[in-house]
Scaffold this active site. Sequence first.
Site, PDB file in Angstrom:
ATOM      1  N   GLU A  22       0.855  -1.189   0.000  1.00  0.00           N
ATOM      2  CA  GLU A  22       0.000   0.000   0.000  1.00  0.00           C
ATOM      3  C   GLU A  22       0.891   1.239   0.000  1.00  0.00           C
ATOM      4  O   GLU A  22       1.785   1.365   0.848  1.00  0.00           O
ATOM      5  CB  GLU A  22      -0.899   0.039   1.235  1.00  0.00           C
ATOM      6  CG  GLU A  22      -2.023  -0.978   1.218  1.00  0.00           C
ATOM      7  CD  GLU A  22      -2.944  -0.807   2.418  1.00  0.00           C
ATOM      8  OE1 GLU A  22      -2.833   0.213   3.143  1.00  0.00           O
ATOM      9  OE2 GLU A  22      -3.772  -1.706   2.652  1.00  0.00           O
ATOM     10  N   ASP A  74      -5.934   8.208  10.169  1.00  0.00           N
ATOM     11  CA  ASP A  74      -4.549   7.874  10.495  1.00  0.00           C
ATOM     12  C   ASP A  74      -4.151   8.348  11.887  1.00  0.00           C
ATOM     13  O   ASP A  74      -4.550   9.426  12.332  1.00  0.00           O
ATOM     14  CB  ASP A  74      -3.594   8.488   9.466  1.00  0.00           C
ATOM     15  CG  ASP A  74      -3.756   7.867   8.094  1.00  0.00           C
ATOM     16  OD1 ASP A  74      -4.013   6.653   8.048  1.00  0.00           O
ATOM     17  OD2 ASP A  74      -3.639   8.587   7.089  1.00  0.00           O
TER      18      ASP A  74
END
EC number: 4.2.1.20
Length: 263
Positions: A47, A58
Amino acid sequence: MNIISESLRSHPNSCALIPFITAGYPDINTTIQALYELDSQGADIIELGIPYSDALADGSVIQHSSLIALQGGTYIDQVLHILEVVSTKLNTPIIILPYYNPILKRGIEKFIKQISLMGAKGLIVPDLPLEETDELIVICNDNQIELVLFVAPTSSMKRINSISKKSPGCIYLVSSTGVTGVRDDIDIKVMELSNYIKKVSNKFIMLGFGISTPEHIKKIMKWNIDGVVVGSAFVKKLSALKIDDRISSISSLCKSLKKATIL
């Protein structure tokens, strides 16, 4: 062909290892060298995150890496350049991970065509509303990009059914509520969710958020999971001052995690 799902399918007696790194952290050259190293050390899928200033899914490690990358001038065009440089030299398929707003600003069709042309094989959009997936799925399919949809631990059975039905290929199962980041343990509720997804669909499952150690992976492999995403642990390794130290650190981590994925 859905390349990402096929990569997961090819591990019937093991679990695919899926490292995540932020493009441009701490610089573009490191990203390119890191991609080569992860490929050579057995990563099954990689990724590659596009830096974004408002990355709500995140945790602090990846948010910090995005900030540094943005300050260094890494945006969509620079990520496309990275793809162009490495994609033909890698055996490992790359999933691009942007947030939705930058895609909309560039234009959905233009963005998908560009990442496909430069060699990406998959797309994950953490904040993509399920209700807005139809157009994106069609455009991705037309450009040989596999769109991976999210299932959260808070998702209802009805919503999981809808996501499983819409998903063109594999599903990204989030291991815990909150944001990405290293955690001490993985909630056993993940096993219940993965078993349910397998019951109502034939979709492959990649699990992410909080996975960082071989011990995590060995535990998860008993839970009907086809692939594990490790992000913050890899991003942390790239913070070393010297590029040789960065690359050797992620190499060692990749080796140890890969070993854990094999039964």
